[in-house]
Design a protein around this motif. Structure first.
Motif, PDB file in Angstrom:
ATOM      1  N   HIS A 141       0.837  -1.195   0.000  1.00 10.48           N
ATOM      2  CA  HIS A 141       0.000   0.000   0.000  1.00 10.48           C
ATOM      3  C   HIS A 141       0.877   1.253   0.000  1.00 10.48           C
ATOM      4  CE1 HIS A 141       0.721  -0.009   4.407  1.00 10.48           C
ATOM      5  NE2 HIS A 141       0.511   1.289   4.307  1.00 10.48           N
ATOM      6  N   ARG A 142       0.398   2.258  -0.698  1.00 10.47           N
ATOM      7  CA  ARG A 142       1.118   3.518  -0.786  1.00 10.47           C
ATOM      8  C   ARG A 142       0.359   4.585  -0.007  1.00 10.47           C
ATOM      9  NH1 ARG A 142       1.942   3.196  -7.328  1.00 10.47           N
ATOM     10  NH2 ARG A 142       2.989   1.177  -7.379  1.00 10.47           N
ATOM     11  N   THR A 143       0.586   5.825  -0.356  1.00  9.61           N
ATOM     12  CA  THR A 143      -0.022   6.935   0.365  1.00  9.61           C
ATOM     13  C   THR A 143      -1.508   6.700   0.591  1.00  9.61           C
ATOM     14  OG1 THR A 143       1.527   8.375  -0.787  1.00  9.61           O
ATOM     15  CG2 THR A 143      -0.284   9.435   0.398  1.00  9.61           C
ATOM     16  N   PRO A 144      -1.983   6.708   1.851  1.00 14.74           N
ATOM     17  CA  PRO A 144      -3.407   6.499   2.104  1.00 14.74           C
ATOM     18  C   PRO A 144      -4.248   7.627   1.526  1.00 14.74           C
ATOM     19  CG  PRO A 144      -2.300   7.223   4.104  1.00 14.74           C
ATOM     20  CD  PRO A 144      -1.221   6.940   3.096  1.00 14.74           C
ATOM     21  N   LYS A 145      -5.459   7.292   1.112  1.00 12.80           N
ATOM     22  CA  LYS A 145      -6.340   8.301   0.537  1.00 12.80           C
ATOM     23  C   LYS A 145      -7.033   9.133   1.608  1.00 12.80           C
ATOM     24  CE  LYS A 145      -8.558   5.258  -2.005  1.00 12.80           C
ATOM     25  NZ  LYS A 145      -9.517   4.680  -2.994  1.00 12.80           N
ATOM     26  N   ASN A 146      -7.214   8.559   2.791  1.00 10.77           N
ATOM     27  CA  ASN A 146      -7.906   9.253   3.876  1.00 10.77           C
ATOM     28  C   ASN A 146      -7.678   8.521   5.199  1.00 10.77           C
ATOM     29  OD1 ASN A 146      -9.752   7.002   3.714  1.00 10.77           O
ATOM     30  ND2 ASN A 146     -10.733   8.049   1.994  1.00 10.77           N
ATOM     31  N   ILE A 147      -8.260   9.044   6.265  1.00 10.16           N
ATOM     32  CA  ILE A 147      -8.092   8.462   7.598  1.00 10.16           C
ATOM     33  C   ILE A 147      -8.710   7.076   7.678  1.00 10.16           C
ATOM     34  CG2 ILE A 147     -10.209   9.522   8.495  1.00 10.16           C
ATOM     35  CD1 ILE A 147      -6.858   8.976  10.405  1.00 10.16           C
TER      36      ILE A 147
END
Length: 342
Positions: A141-147
């Protein structure tokens, strides 16, 4: 302690929600006795309380002979606009920790954590002109889209930790979309106005029927610990794709998605033309659930191919369970498509 004689007791969290309700309605058919907990009362909820309350959680394990846990309770993506980041941390992380601690003390036989493909973060997104992304358990997984995504991956890590430290059999199911509400993306609804049309094409790459999610949960409960190849194993759970993992196919899904659908499923065009349906302009990712099939022994029934077959025969392509569960919306969400109810 109390339990139903002859049946293994399964604690289902989030029993008033989509998957929780589906589990509560069907687990007895698989030979289990479900106990449902949720902060929201409903006909499928046995006990009302919050998983963030450690005393409440501990009391359940003291009162009932819990043998398995299917943890579906969560704050979802739609709650991002209505709840604080701390709310997400408390529910998705602290709540999961409370359950894991109680489960490890009572030495339950399995702990199934319901996660989401959103946990893959930005790895899911490819731009126009790039091949579709092939998404399986090897994708980091890369940069999360949200919390929401951040707290779900953190909770997954807690499951792995308890597997390592306590020997708790944990299985993490990253499920693709199975909600019956319309898509929350305005552009997707504009591109494919017919909601059934959109959901059927998604079965080929990013959707799963709720009945198949239930069966995946049961497979995860039943699978022997030694069959899970990695500690705290994560599995992608999405309707098995009809597309092949070949470079030319992934490029084709970006450049000519309609052509790839036709090559993968001859005869689908006739069904679509009869219904006046459209094909997606492009497909940006394909979920690969092969590990769940091979390791858990999961067999999905509601695939894209089977949907086309049923539609050709004039039958319903969705499971009967889809309609038994219905549109529930999401608690405390007051705007958008997720507020609708049947």
């Amino acid at each position: 302690m109390s339990s139903l004689s002859g049946s293994s007791t399964v604690l289902v969290t989030g029993s008033s929600g989509h998957l929780g309700k589906a589990l509560m309605l069907t687990l007895s058919e698989y030979g289990y006795h479900p106990i449902g907990i949720d902060i929201k009362p409903s006909p499928t909820t046995t006990l009302v309380g919050s998983i963030t309350d450690d005393a409440f959680v501990a009391g359940i394990f003291e009162e009932y002979e819990i043998e398995h846990v299917i943890h579906a309770a969560t704050l979802h993506k739609p709650h991002v606009g209505s709840h604080s980041k701390m709310d997400f941390v408390q529910t998705n992380m602290v709540g999961t920790l409370n359950l894991l601690e109680a489960a490890s003390v009572e030495k339950v036989k399995s702990f199934v954590y319901i996660s989401t493909t959103s946990a893959f973060g930005s790895a899911l997104k490819t731009r126009k002109g790039e091949p579709a992304a092939w998404i399986n358990e090897d994708v980091v997984h890369r940069t999360p889209k949200n919390i929401y995504g951040s707290t779900k991956t953190a909770a997954e890590d807690l499951c792995v930790l308890f597997h390592q430290e306590h020997g708790l059999k944990t299985a993490i199911l990253r499920t693709s979309r199975f909600f019956p509400e319309e898509d929350d993306d305005d552009q997707r609804r504009e591109d494919t106005p017919d909601d059934e049309n959109l959901k059927v094409v998604e079965l080929a790459y990013r959707r799963v029927d709720i009945a198949d999610v239930v069966s995946a949960c049961v497979c995860a409960v039943r699978v022997p610990k030694e069959r899970i190849k990695q500690k705290g194993r994560m599995y992608v759970v999405s309707a098995p794709t009809c597309f092949e993992r070949r470079e030319e196919v992934l490029k084709g899904l970006d450049e000519d998605a309609e052509g790839e659908y036709e090559r993968a499923m001859p005869g689908a065009r006739e069904v679509f033309e009869k219904k006046g349906w459209v094909w997606p302009d492009r497909v940006d990712r394909v979920y690969d659930s092969n590990s769940a099939v091979e390791e858990l022994g999961w067999k999905a029934e509601y695939t894209f191919g089977n949907a086309i077959k049923r539609l050709r025969e004039g039958r319903e392509w969705r499971s009967e369970l889809t309609f038994r569960v219905g549109r529930l919306g999401y608690h405390e969400v007051s705007t958008g498509v997720y507020t609708k109810r049947d």
